[in-house]
Scaffold this motif. Structure first.
Motif, PDB file in Angstrom:
ATOM      1  N   VAL A 174     -65.877 135.704-106.121  1.00  0.00           N
ATOM      2  CA  VAL A 174     -64.958 134.983-105.243  1.00  0.00           C
ATOM      3  C   VAL A 174     -64.708 133.603-105.827  1.00  0.00           C
ATOM      4  CG1 VAL A 174     -64.466 134.342-102.876  1.00  0.00           C
ATOM      5  CG2 VAL A 174     -66.075 136.177-103.309  1.00  0.00           C
ATOM      6  N   ARG A 175     -63.463 133.173-105.798  1.00  0.00           N
ATOM      7  CA  ARG A 175     -63.122 131.862-106.335  1.00  0.00           C
ATOM      8  C   ARG A 175     -63.213 130.780-105.267  1.00  0.00           C
ATOM      9  NH1 ARG A 175     -57.474 132.367-108.968  1.00  0.00           N
ATOM     10  NH2 ARG A 175     -57.139 133.994-107.415  1.00  0.00           N
ATOM     11  N   ALA A 176     -63.253 129.542-105.696  1.00  0.00           N
ATOM     12  CA  ALA A 176     -63.288 128.421-104.758  1.00  0.00           C
ATOM     13  C   ALA A 176     -62.004 128.422-103.944  1.00  0.00           C
ATOM     14  CB  ALA A 176     -63.443 127.112-105.512  1.00  0.00           C
ATOM     15  N   GLY A 177     -62.138 128.210-102.647  1.00  0.00           N
ATOM     16  CA  GLY A 177     -60.972 128.159-101.788  1.00  0.00           C
ATOM     17  C   GLY A 177     -60.406 129.520-101.447  1.00  0.00           C
ATOM     18  N   GLU A 178     -61.121 130.565-101.788  1.00  0.00           N
ATOM     19  CA  GLU A 178     -60.621 131.906-101.508  1.00  0.00           C
ATOM     20  C   GLU A 178     -61.263 132.438-100.217  1.00  0.00           C
ATOM     21  OE1 GLU A 178     -59.860 136.083-103.907  1.00  0.00           O
ATOM     22  OE2 GLU A 178     -61.432 134.757-104.583  1.00  0.00           O
ATOM     23  N   ILE A 179     -60.473 133.170 -99.461  1.00  0.00           N
ATOM     24  CA  ILE A 179     -61.002 133.815 -98.259  1.00  0.00           C
ATOM     25  C   ILE A 179     -61.031 135.311 -98.523  1.00  0.00           C
ATOM     26  CG2 ILE A 179     -60.722 134.219 -95.799  1.00  0.00           C
ATOM     27  CD1 ILE A 179     -59.112 131.683 -95.612  1.00  0.00           C
ATOM     28  N   VAL A 180     -62.240 135.888 -98.440  1.00  0.00           N
ATOM     29  CA  VAL A 180     -62.360 137.323 -98.652  1.00  0.00           C
ATOM     30  C   VAL A 180     -62.780 137.973 -97.343  1.00  0.00           C
ATOM     31  CG1 VAL A 180     -63.634 139.140 -99.836  1.00  0.00           C
ATOM     32  CG2 VAL A 180     -62.877 137.130-101.091  1.00  0.00           C
ATOM     33  N   GLY A 181     -62.014 138.926 -96.896  1.00  0.00           N
ATOM     34  CA  GLY A 181     -62.339 139.652 -95.673  1.00  0.00           C
ATOM     35  C   GLY A 181     -63.107 140.921 -96.019  1.00  0.00           C
ATOM     36  N   ILE A 182     -64.241 141.104 -95.367  1.00  0.00           N
ATOM     37  CA  ILE A 182     -65.015 142.315 -95.600  1.00  0.00           C
ATOM     38  C   ILE A 182     -64.711 143.256 -94.448  1.00  0.00           C
ATOM     39  CG2 ILE A 182     -67.314 143.271 -95.922  1.00  0.00           C
ATOM     40  CD1 ILE A 182     -68.135 140.419 -96.778  1.00  0.00           C
ATOM     41  N   ALA A 183     -63.994 144.315 -94.744  1.00  0.00           N
ATOM     42  CA  ALA A 183     -63.519 145.198 -93.687  1.00  0.00           C
ATOM     43  C   ALA A 183     -64.298 146.497 -93.691  1.00  0.00           C
ATOM     44  CB  ALA A 183     -62.031 145.476 -93.882  1.00  0.00           C
TER      45      ALA A 183
ATOM     46  N   LEU B 231     -58.584 140.028 -90.160  1.00  0.00           N
ATOM     47  CA  LEU B 231     -58.919 139.840 -91.567  1.00  0.00           C
ATOM     48  C   LEU B 231     -57.652 139.764 -92.412  1.00  0.00           C
ATOM     49  CD1 LEU B 231     -61.970 142.219 -92.046  1.00  0.00           C
ATOM     50  CD2 LEU B 231     -61.954 139.749 -91.722  1.00  0.00           C
ATOM     51  N   LEU B 232     -56.718 140.664 -92.119  1.00  0.00           N
ATOM     52  CA  LEU B 232     -55.482 140.686 -92.915  1.00  0.00           C
ATOM     53  C   LEU B 232     -54.724 139.375 -92.777  1.00  0.00           C
ATOM     54  CD1 LEU B 232     -54.214 144.306 -92.203  1.00  0.00           C
ATOM     55  CD2 LEU B 232     -55.161 143.426 -94.333  1.00  0.00           C
ATOM     56  N   SER B 233     -54.821 138.752 -91.595  1.00  0.00           N
ATOM     57  CA  SER B 233     -53.998 137.579 -91.354  1.00  0.00           C
ATOM     58  C   SER B 233     -54.463 136.368 -92.152  1.00  0.00           C
ATOM     59  CB  SER B 233     -53.960 137.245 -89.864  1.00  0.00           C
ATOM     60  OG  SER B 233     -55.202 136.731 -89.457  1.00  0.00           O
ATOM     61  N   ILE B 234     -55.724 136.303 -92.543  1.00  0.00           N
ATOM     62  CA  ILE B 234     -56.170 135.090 -93.244  1.00  0.00           C
ATOM     63  C   ILE B 234     -56.768 135.340 -94.624  1.00  0.00           C
ATOM     64  CG2 ILE B 234     -56.584 133.724 -91.168  1.00  0.00           C
ATOM     65  CD1 ILE B 234     -59.572 134.304 -91.550  1.00  0.00           C
ATOM     66  N   SER B 235     -57.048 136.585 -94.972  1.00  0.00           N
ATOM     67  CA  SER B 235     -57.784 136.814 -96.216  1.00  0.00           C
ATOM     68  C   SER B 235     -56.854 136.870 -97.419  1.00  0.00           C
ATOM     69  CB  SER B 235     -58.558 138.130 -96.134  1.00  0.00           C
ATOM     70  OG  SER B 235     -59.416 138.111 -95.030  1.00  0.00           O
ATOM     71  N   HIS B 236     -57.323 136.293 -98.523  1.00  0.00           N
ATOM     72  CA  HIS B 236     -56.614 136.481 -99.775  1.00  0.00           C
ATOM     73  C   HIS B 236     -56.839 137.893-100.286  1.00  0.00           C
ATOM     74  CE1 HIS B 236     -57.225 132.047 -99.811  1.00  0.00           C
ATOM     75  NE2 HIS B 236     -55.967 132.099-100.194  1.00  0.00           N
ATOM     76  N   ARG B 237     -58.006 138.403 -99.943  1.00  0.00           N
ATOM     77  CA  ARG B 237     -58.396 139.684-100.472  1.00  0.00           C
ATOM     78  C   ARG B 237     -59.194 140.430 -99.400  1.00  0.00           C
ATOM     79  NH1 ARG B 237     -62.276 140.166-105.124  1.00  0.00           N
ATOM     80  NH2 ARG B 237     -62.560 137.955-104.782  1.00  0.00           N
ATOM     81  N   ILE B 238     -59.027 141.734 -99.337  1.00  0.00           N
ATOM     82  CA  ILE B 238     -59.812 142.557 -98.420  1.00  0.00           C
ATOM     83  C   ILE B 238     -60.697 143.457 -99.264  1.00  0.00           C
ATOM     84  CG2 ILE B 238     -59.693 144.437 -96.736  1.00  0.00           C
ATOM     85  CD1 ILE B 238     -58.587 142.109 -95.440  1.00  0.00           C
ATOM     86  N   VAL B 239     -62.004 143.427 -99.010  1.00  0.00           N
ATOM     87  CA  VAL B 239     -62.837 144.446 -99.634  1.00  0.00           C
ATOM     88  C   VAL B 239     -63.330 145.363 -98.517  1.00  0.00           C
ATOM     89  CG1 VAL B 239     -63.579 142.997-101.545  1.00  0.00           C
ATOM     90  CG2 VAL B 239     -64.983 143.143 -99.511  1.00  0.00           C
ATOM     91  N   VAL B 240     -63.334 146.648 -98.802  1.00  0.00           N
ATOM     92  CA  VAL B 240     -63.704 147.612 -97.770  1.00  0.00           C
ATOM     93  C   VAL B 240     -65.106 148.128 -98.050  1.00  0.00           C
ATOM     94  CG1 VAL B 240     -63.157 149.825 -96.717  1.00  0.00           C
ATOM     95  CG2 VAL B 240     -61.325 148.270 -97.397  1.00  0.00           C
ATOM     96  N   MET B 241     -65.952 148.065 -97.033  1.00  0.00           N
ATOM     97  CA  MET B 241     -67.300 148.615 -97.178  1.00  0.00           C
ATOM     98  C   MET B 241     -67.404 149.914 -96.422  1.00  0.00           C
ATOM     99  SD  MET B 241     -70.035 145.515 -97.214  1.00  0.00           S
ATOM    100  CE  MET B 241     -71.342 146.560 -97.854  1.00  0.00           C
ATOM    101  N   ASN B 242     -68.117 150.845 -97.052  1.00  0.00           N
ATOM    102  CA  ASN B 242     -68.341 152.144 -96.443  1.00  0.00           C
ATOM    103  C   ASN B 242     -69.728 152.597 -96.877  1.00  0.00           C
ATOM    104  OD1 ASN B 242     -68.324 154.806 -95.629  1.00  0.00           O
ATOM    105  ND2 ASN B 242     -66.194 155.155 -96.235  1.00  0.00           N
ATOM    106  N   ARG B 243     -70.597 152.827 -95.920  1.00  0.00           N
ATOM    107  CA  ARG B 243     -71.980 153.217 -96.208  1.00  0.00           C
ATOM    108  C   ARG B 243     -72.659 152.305 -97.221  1.00  0.00           C
ATOM    109  NH1 ARG B 243     -71.372 159.246 -94.660  1.00  0.00           N
ATOM    110  NH2 ARG B 243     -69.181 159.059 -94.212  1.00  0.00           N
ATOM    111  N   GLY B 244     -72.456 151.022 -97.049  1.00  0.00           N
ATOM    112  CA  GLY B 244     -73.166 150.073 -97.890  1.00  0.00           C
ATOM    113  C   GLY B 244     -72.545 149.811 -99.246  1.00  0.00           C
TER     114      GLY B 244
END
Lengths: 492, 395
Positions: free
Chosen positions: A276-285, A447-460
């Motif tokens: 993740v870069r400085a100033g980046e918002i990452v949403g963990i979905a 998450l979509l409204s503010i994240s630069h990036r969405i990462v999706v977690m599934n079973r860890g």
């Protein structure tokens, strides 16, 4: 068609400024399994509490056999044949199964009761030892005791609140089969869950809740694909997208091959890597309970990691404690305000003073107005603020500590639309100033409204990443519900 | 059907800070405690009358034995000294959620250290250094004794209630072995007791013919100082935050373990000092039973005054007076010991009963705990935790 047994009609319930249930309709028929789906905070528990009489609804009514029943009266709902098995089972660990059942039925645990209970056990084939203290029983056996207890009340409506969350995968299959049998005996069953597969397997009908509202209802024959169901649960409307600034180039956080287990040694984070870069918002979905919170805990240093590495600005944090990471600028904010944020009896200014020192108090009034904490009087008690204002206060305190990396777990849980919008704006403005933000939420829209990036977690595992500019809903939905084999394929 | 609960209206008059916290809450608390004391006095008189004692005679003996004469005034003060100190020590540890049941053991070890250093430091028996040395040794001994508990709590997670309680017995056994062994007074070979401390180590009475020393002043100053510190500084706020919600404090980056260590060490040090003051100012040597159960009385008081710590010195003095009046009661009114014990415990029981009544009826509600509807109702999500009840000694 089987007759309708119970109807919840236009049920609304408000807590402070939060509309927990907004004109919800639900209909249960004898002999059917009805699944109630929704993420945490969608209003499932509130609805169950209203049906069981724990809360009175602000509006709407509960009808059984065409007649209104008194609301807000637990005894009335029991008398009308509503029985509940709660997620935590609510058994006294030191008492035997029979004693527990006797306790609930207000009867002494004598031979008469035993005969009756054994009859219930035979009738529904729910064999479980009645004379062993419950704490010495395996989880599926405990659940059978709790189920027997509910059935001994001769219910016509059985509410099962997240019944499989404590069971192992093999036990789940057996349990669901049992639920099916119970329904066939004529009982109406409401199965509350956020597990799509379960609902799909046994439900005759499905109702999906989100943000306290009915989102969709499906019959067995018309149940959409898992990914469509997931989208109904998580939500996709992009109504209030917030302008976010471009993140800086500097690499702030590196997570490499991170793995961790939970208290019962099950893998909850499986070989996770990202930067993740400085100033980046990452949403963990993801669907709740797929390792999102555990990942934040592991990065913060609150969860022991078995393998892997966490780096902040090029410094290896892996061996450092929570405190040491905290001092290097890693701050964790939990949505569980009562447990992780609020100090009972402390005033707002006390909350800031103990965390940040007395110097903060001079600029406190401006901080409180910046974060829109209301009432903004520093001497107002923190535990008497509404949930949204408590959350704003806690986020404000964390942000005032000059974080480099802000980890937010379900920060808007229990907040109304206005409060969560305000909170999101605050986060975006911090990102603009170079703070790196990792945020997880039950609400995909958010998450979509503010994240630069969405990462999706599934079973860890992290099963996919999408950038703000190129969100593909269909792809996201597939990631949410991908089965085990597929997630492995994706990770490879 | 009830309508929606609105967001609680902002308090028009925000709570003030310091001695008078809350909107009259502190005074109400004081009122309740005074009420508890008066009620227990009433109950006591009832019991005594039922047992065919003469209440008037007993009250007179109480007065006489506690403040009615110069000597009894001194005894009251010297009894109150260790009670106040142990009470404030237990209260201090309780602020961080630690329950120091070991006040008694720490006090005993303090007394032991005072005896050993003043006797065996090799100083002239009239040296002025003896008193500060003895008190310092006592303080350090109490600190170390509590330190054992603090270290195993912080590094091994051992329950401090059990370890402090166990160490009380260990302290007791060590002392009884020593006064039968190496510390045994050669002049009294048949009674297990230590040699008396050198004359220079004895704290002189402020009033001749009494046992009144400056120990009580030290106790009062230290007690008020500790309470003011905890109530009015950022460090004190952190201690309390840990006691009230440890997880929240951890999330805020508070070094919980460090505060636990220091509060437990200071708590032990205060108890040790109490032991030193008793030894140099009242007992002068160690023999079986040299220390009354002041440490346990201190726990009671810390419990009574959790929410209004400024009452600790007051309760300490009151219990000291009762302790002083005990022998007089026995002598003048021929009342058995057990009655004196009842007198000491009644206020506690009555106060707890008052709390229960207040909770049930809602009438005195504001005096105890937070009002029922104080915080906005949260939705019944599985993860909303009960708010810890403020005021409960954090265990």
């Amino acid at each position: 068609m089987t007759p309708t047994l119970l109807v919840a009609e236009n049920v609304s319930k408000r807590f402070g400024t939060l509309q927990a249930n907004d004109r919800i309709n639900l209909e249960l028929r004898g002999g059917e399994v009805h699944a109630l789906l929704g993420q945490n905070g969608a209003g499932k528990s509130t609805l169950v509490s209203i049906i069981t009489g724990r809360f009175a609804p602000d509006e709407g009514r509960i009808v059984i056999d065409g007649r209104d029943i008194p609301t807000g009266d637990p005894h009335a709902s029991v008398e009308h044949g509503i029985a509940t098995v709660f997620q935590e089972l609510m058994l006294v660990p030191s008492m035997t199964g029979l004693e527990n059942i006797g306790l609930a039925l207000r009867e002494s645990a004598n031979r008469t009761l035993r005969k009756r209970i054994e009859a219930v056990q035979t009738e529904y084939t729910l064999a479980a030892p009645l004379d062993i203290p419950v704490r010495n029983l395996e989880m599926p056996q405990r659940q059978r005791i709790a189920l027997t207890r509910a059935l001994a009340q001769k219910p016509r409506v059985l509410l099962l609140d997240e019944p499989t969350s404590l069971l192992s995968p093999t036990a789940v299959a057996g349990f669901l089969e049992k639920v099916r049998e119970l329904a066939e005996s004529g009982i109406a069953i409401l199965l509350i869950t956020h597990r799509l597969d379960e609902a799909r397997t046994i439900a005759d009908r499905l109702t999906v809740l989100r943000h306290g509202r009915n989102v969709a209802s499906h019959d067995r024959s018309t149940v959409p694909s898992n990914s469509d169901l997931a989208m109904e649960m998580l939500g996709v409307r992009l109504v209030d997208e917030i302008e976010v600034s471009e993140p800086q180039d500097q690499r702030m956080l590196v997570v490499a091959d991170l793995s961790a287990v939970n208290e019962s040694k099950q893998t909850v984070i499986n070989n996770v890597s990202f930067e993740v870069r400085a100033g980046e918002i990452v949403g963990i979905a993801g669907v709740d309970g797929n390792g999102q919170f555990e990942l934040l805990e592991a990065i913060a240093g609150l969860r022991h990691t078995g393998a892997g590495r966490v780096e902040l600005e090029g410094t290896d944090l892996t061996a450092l404690s929570y405190r040491e990471r905290f001092e290097r600028g890693v701050k964790l904010v939990s949505g569980d305000r009562q447990r992780h944020g609020i100090i009972p009896t402390f005033s707002i200014s006390d909350h800031f003073e103990y965390a940040l020192g007395r110097e903060t108090l001079t600029r406190l009034p401006s901080v409180l107005s910046d974060y829109d904490v209301r009432p903004s009087h520093p001497r107002h008690r923190g535990d008497q603020l509404s949930g949204g204002n408590q959350q704003k206060m806690i986020v404000a305190a964390a942000c005032e500590q000059d974080p480099k990396l802000l980890l937010l777990a379900y920060p808007t849980r229990g907040l109304d639309v206005q409060a969560s919008l305000k909170l999101r704006e605050v986060l975006v403005s911090h990102a603009r100033r170079g703070v790196t933000i990792l945020i997880t939420s039950s609400d995909l829209e958010e998450l979509l409204s503010i994240s630069h990036r969405i990462v999706v977690m599934n079973r860890g595992r992290i099963v996919g990443t999408q950038h703000r500019e190129a969100i593909d809903h269909q792809q996201l939905a597939e990631w949410f519900t991908a089965s085990d084999d597929e997630t492995r394929g994706n990770a490879a | 059907m009830s309508s929606a609960p609105a967001v609680p209206a902002p308090a028009l008059e925000p709570p003030r800070r310091g001695l008078l916290r809350g909107r009259g809450g502190a005074w109400r608390e004081v009122g309740t405690q005074v009420l508890a004391f008066l009620l227990s006095l009433g109950v006591l008189i009832g019991i005594l009358t039922a047992l065919h004692y003469d209440p008037a005679q007993i009250l007179w003996a109480l007065w006489n034995g506690s403040v009615g004469s110069r000597p009894s005034l001194g005894v009251s003060a010297s009894e109150a000294t260790p009670i106040i100190l142990t009470a404030v020590a237990v209260w201090l540890a309780a602020q961080t959620g630690l329950f120091n049941i070991g006040a008694d053991g720490q006090l005993q070890m303090g007394g032991l250290a005072a005896v050993v250093t003043t006797l065996y430091a090799g100083l002239p028996s009239t040296s002025w250094v003896l008193i500060p040395l003895g008190l310092l040794a006592a303080t350090v001994a109490g600190l170390l004794w509590a330190g054992i508990v603090a270290v195993i709590k912080v590094y091994r997670g051992a329950n401090e209630i059990i370890s402090t309680l166990m160490l009380n017995f260990v302290a007791f056994i060590i002392i009884s072995q020593l006064i039968r062994g190496v510390l045994q007074d050669a002049a009294n070979p048949y009674t297990p007791q230590s040699k008396p401390i050198p004359s220079g180590a004895k704290i002189n009475a402020l009033l001749s013919g009494t046992q009144l020393t400056w120990g009580i002043i030290v106790a009062l100053v230290l007690a008020f100082g500790t309470i003011v510190f905890v109530k009015n500084t950022t460090v004190g706020l952190r201690l309390r935050a840990i006691g009230l919600n440890r997880e929240a404090a951890r999330y805020s980056g508070i070094a919980i373990e460090r505060y636990w260590l220091s509060s437990m060490l200071i708590s032990g040090a205060i108890c040790g000092l109490a032991g030193g003051l008793v030894l140099l100012g009242l007992r002068y040597y160690i023999a079986p039973g040299w220390a009354s159960p002041w440490g346990y009385t201190g726990i009671l008081i810390a419990f009574l005054a959790t929410r209004s710590p400024y009452l600790i010195p007051l309760w300490g003095v009151l219990f000291g007076m009762l302790g002083s009046a005990g022998p007089v009661l026995k002598g003048e009114a021929s009342v058995p010991d057990s009655i004196v014990t009842i007198m000491q415990t009644l206020p506690v029981i009555v106060l707890f009963l008052l709390c229960v009544v207040a909770r049930r009826s809602g009438g005195l509600l504001a005096a105890f705990g937070r009002p029922k509807s104080s915080s906005p109702v949260e939705p019944p999500a599985g993860e909303t935790a009960e708010i810890a009840r403020p005021g409960a000694v954090g265990v």
